[in-house]
Design a protein around this motif. Structure first.
Motif, PDB file in Angstrom:
ATOM      1  N   UNK A 176       0.887  -1.067   0.073  1.00  0.00           N
ATOM      2  CA  UNK A 176       0.037   0.109   0.003  1.00  0.00           C
ATOM      3  C   UNK A 176       1.055   1.365  -0.135  1.00  0.00           C
ATOM      4  N   UNK A 177       2.154   1.040  -0.016  1.00  0.00           N
ATOM      5  CA  UNK A 177       2.947   2.329   0.137  1.00  0.00           C
ATOM      6  C   UNK A 177       3.113   3.099  -1.137  1.00  0.00           C
ATOM      7  N   UNK A 178       2.876   2.539  -2.379  1.00  0.00           N
ATOM      8  CA  UNK A 178       2.907   3.665  -3.667  1.00  0.00           C
ATOM      9  C   UNK A 178       1.771   4.306  -3.534  1.00  0.00           C
ATOM     10  N   UNK A 179       0.498   3.768  -3.090  1.00  0.00           N
ATOM     11  CA  UNK A 179      -0.670   4.625  -2.939  1.00  0.00           C
ATOM     12  C   UNK A 179      -0.712   5.678  -1.788  1.00  0.00           C
ATOM     13  N   UNK A 180       0.107   5.409  -0.803  1.00  0.00           N
ATOM     14  CA  UNK A 180       0.068   6.210   0.253  1.00  0.00           C
ATOM     15  C   UNK A 180       0.738   7.411  -0.147  1.00  0.00           C
ATOM     16  N   UNK A 181       1.827   7.356  -0.932  1.00  0.00           N
ATOM     17  CA  UNK A 181       2.525   8.481  -1.419  1.00  0.00           C
ATOM     18  C   UNK A 181       1.920   9.017  -2.742  1.00  0.00           C
ATOM     19  N   UNK A 182       0.789   8.648  -3.044  1.00  0.00           N
ATOM     20  CA  UNK A 182       0.059   9.562  -4.306  1.00  0.00           C
ATOM     21  C   UNK A 182       0.111   8.559  -5.430  1.00  0.00           C
ATOM     22  N   UNK A 183       0.516   7.438  -5.709  1.00  0.00           N
ATOM     23  CA  UNK A 183       0.428   6.584  -6.746  1.00  0.00           C
ATOM     24  C   UNK A 183      -0.641   5.738  -7.240  1.00  0.00           C
ATOM     25  N   UNK A 184      -0.572   4.904  -8.195  1.00  0.00           N
ATOM     26  CA  UNK A 184      -1.508   4.089  -8.408  1.00  0.00           C
ATOM     27  C   UNK A 184      -1.651   2.944  -7.214  1.00  0.00           C
ATOM     28  N   UNK A 185      -2.404   1.993  -7.315  1.00  0.00           N
ATOM     29  CA  UNK A 185      -2.164   0.974  -6.138  1.00  0.00           C
ATOM     30  C   UNK A 185      -1.207   0.000  -6.879  1.00  0.00           C
ATOM     31  N   UNK A 186      -0.146  -0.299  -6.218  1.00  0.00           N
ATOM     32  CA  UNK A 186       1.071  -1.030  -6.928  1.00  0.00           C
ATOM     33  C   UNK A 186       1.773  -1.752  -5.800  1.00  0.00           C
ATOM     34  N   UNK A 187       1.763  -3.295  -5.608  1.00  0.00           N
ATOM     35  CA  UNK A 187       2.525  -3.952  -4.854  1.00  0.00           C
ATOM     36  C   UNK A 187       4.163  -3.624  -4.821  1.00  0.00           C
ATOM     37  N   UNK A 188       4.870  -3.865  -3.765  1.00  0.00           N
ATOM     38  CA  UNK A 188       6.062  -3.477  -3.651  1.00  0.00           C
ATOM     39  C   UNK A 188       7.022  -4.482  -2.731  1.00  0.00           C
ATOM     40  N   UNK A 189       7.949  -4.743  -2.895  1.00  0.00           N
ATOM     41  CA  UNK A 189       9.003  -5.642  -1.879  1.00  0.00           C
ATOM     42  C   UNK A 189      10.262  -5.376  -1.946  1.00  0.00           C
ATOM     43  N   UNK A 190      11.090  -5.292  -0.945  1.00  0.00           N
ATOM     44  CA  UNK A 190      12.555  -4.973  -0.937  1.00  0.00           C
ATOM     45  C   UNK A 190      13.237  -5.203   0.246  1.00  0.00           C
ATOM     46  N   UNK A 191      14.569  -4.926   0.266  1.00  0.00           N
ATOM     47  CA  UNK A 191      15.383  -5.106   1.435  1.00  0.00           C
ATOM     48  C   UNK A 191      16.281  -4.206   1.400  1.00  0.00           C
ATOM     49  N   UNK A 192      17.154  -3.984   2.554  1.00  0.00           N
ATOM     50  CA  UNK A 192      18.278  -3.009   2.688  1.00  0.00           C
ATOM     51  C   UNK A 192      19.240  -3.700   3.540  1.00  0.00           C
ATOM     52  N   UNK A 193      20.331  -3.631   3.275  1.00  0.00           N
ATOM     53  CA  UNK A 193      21.337  -4.025   4.225  1.00  0.00           C
ATOM     54  C   UNK A 193      22.628  -3.080   4.613  1.00  0.00           C
ATOM     55  N   UNK A 194      23.074  -3.084   5.488  1.00  0.00           N
ATOM     56  CA  UNK A 194      24.027  -2.178   6.097  1.00  0.00           C
ATOM     57  C   UNK A 194      25.523  -2.897   5.681  1.00  0.00           C
ATOM     58  N   UNK A 195      26.342  -2.021   4.892  1.00  0.00           N
ATOM     59  CA  UNK A 195      27.613  -2.454   4.544  1.00  0.00           C
ATOM     60  C   UNK A 195      28.361  -2.422   5.747  1.00  0.00           C
ATOM     61  N   UNK A 196      28.270  -1.601   6.995  1.00  0.00           N
ATOM     62  CA  UNK A 196      29.143  -1.560   8.189  1.00  0.00           C
ATOM     63  C   UNK A 196      28.819  -2.850   8.764  1.00  0.00           C
ATOM     64  N   UNK A 197      27.573  -3.472   8.769  1.00  0.00           N
ATOM     65  CA  UNK A 197      27.351  -4.636   9.594  1.00  0.00           C
ATOM     66  C   UNK A 197      27.930  -5.751   8.645  1.00  0.00           C
TER      67      UNK A 197
END
Length: 423
Positions: free
Chosen positions: A291-312
């Motif tokens: 629901x994030x894309x819709x929350x930011x003002x875009x059309x209903x669009x699914x999403x998935x992702x990740x983030x990793x810390x290079x320091x870790x």
């Protein structure tokens, strides 16, 4: 007056930067193999973007954001995470209209959070992350997790644990939310002020509290897995099936909720099991945000992702005693004796560099013996020694620093001679 680096930041000096470059290049190469494209977004955004996306009940928004007013009176925030900026760019640039769907992106860059600095945690840190926008397929969840695991495996890490959970769809989360409120409300006064404020706003955040994580009610809190509707349950089972088929081991942990408000369905973390790594074991985290894309003002669009810390990641490599195969030393050091030879050495070094050979020379007007010592410190594979006499004869002496063997080579053949031996 002397100056010191701000608390919670670090200088990454030569000798260390090569490790960062190797890690980043490894991740970039893997993303290319998975057909992810790089996106670069601003380091700062309008504050409202993070309030709407990350969630005003999160620690990031309440305590950790670097926010200031610019000269136009606008509230600006240094990005505390990468997903919101990527989704904002996706909407603003109408990437949802691209015929090639889903949109698969990756990014790398500094993030900023005002938190207590500790081992592996900084106020300015670097994240590598990916986002996939435009697919409801649970197979893409498995792909994203597989990519994250492959980055760590490619760098040699072995002592890893993958933990996954499902937060379900909106209907499932609503039922779970009510169960959490009923579970905590009678004794919420025993919890910290943050948890008390979150009870009605976002009770799921209580499960993510570090202060009260050992409270007995935490241990008996209703599991989201018991409130998944049929559709959410089937989705989660599919994700698990794909991971199993890919040979990726995992554990299901119903208490894994992550620290951001935009997650639905799949959430996951990759942790280090290395001995002595520290109390904070998480290396990477991510999940689905439908629901994030819709929350930011875009059309209903699914999403998935990740983030990793290079320091870790670097800390995990150190904990497992893994040395990265970063290139050390230079290919050739040009040592010159005599004024004409010194002048010619400038041209020779330039020719070597143009040919792709890593080369350097003396700029301190040192004697030949001192230049050879400098070449040794630089771990030069070869030293090309040129004097005025050699220059008159149009030859140069090349010394193999490994064997000590020295060969006289025509000046015009130096580049090819070195390329052949370096090959």
């Amino acid at each position: 007056m002397s100056f010191q680096i701000p608390r919670g930041t670090q200088d990454i000096l030569p000798g260390e930067t090569e490790k960062w470059q190797y890690i980043e290049q490894t991740a970039r190469d893997l993303c290319r193999r998975y057909n992810y494209k790089e996106i670069r977004t601003p380091i700062f955004e309008h504050t409202e973007l993070f309030l709407r996306s990350v969630g005003d009940t999160t620690d990031i928004v309440q305590k950790e954001m670097y926010t200031f007013e610019d000269r136009g009176g606008r509230s600006i925030t240094l990005r505390p995470e990468g997903t919101a900026s990527v989704v904002r760019s996706f909407v603003e640039n109408k990437m949802y209209g691209d015929p090639n769907q889903p949109i698969k992106l990756y990014y790398v860059g500094p993030m900023f959070r005002y938190e207590r600095p500790q081992a592996g945690r900084f106020r300015q840190f670097v994240q590598f992350g990916v986002e996939v926008l435009g697919s409801h397929d649970p197979a893409i969840d498995a792909e994203v997790i597989a990519l994250a695991m492959e980055i760590y495996r490619s760098l040699g890490l072995q002592k890893l644990k993958l933990v996954i959970n499902s937060l379900g769809d909106a209907e499932s989360r609503k039922a779970h939310r009510e169960a959490l409120i009923n579970h905590f409300k009678q004794r919420i006064g025993e919890f910290c002020e943050d948890c008390q404020a979150r009870l009605e706003k976002n009770p799921l955040r209580i499960l993510d509290c570090k202060k009260d994580r050992d409270h007995e009610l935490m241990m008996t809190a209703p599991s989201i897995l018991d409130y998944l509707n049929d559709e959410s349950r089937r989705y989660f089972e599919k994700v698990q099936m794909y991971l199993t088929n890919l040979g990726i081991e995992f554990e299901v942990d119903s208490r894994l909720v992550r620290g951001l408000d935009y997650y639905h369905h799949t959430t996951f973390e990759i942790m280090s099991n290395a001995e002595g790594f520290g109390a904070i074991t998480t290396l990477c985290g991510g999940g689905r945000y439908n629901r994030l894309v819709q929350e930011i003002g875009g059309p209903e669009t699914p999403g998935i992702g990740f983030a990793l810390s290079i320091e870790r990641l670097l800390a995990a490599l150190e904990a497992e005693n893994i040395s990265l195969p970063v290139g050390k030393g230079i290919d050739c050091y040009v040592a010159a004796l005599g004024e004409k030879a010194k002048d010619e050495s400038v041209i020779i070094v330039n020719q070597l560099r143009k040919a792709g050979i890593v080369a350097d020379k003396d700029y301190q007007d040192r004697k030949v013996k001192a230049q050879l010592k400098a070449a040794d410190r630089l771990q030069a594979k070869y030293v090309a020694i040129l004097g005025d006499d050699e220059l008159d004869r149009k030859v140069i002496n090349v010394k193999d620093m490994n064997t000590g063997e020295q060969t006289e080579v025509p000046l015009h053949s130096l580049v090819e001679y070195l390329k052949e031996r370096l090959r």
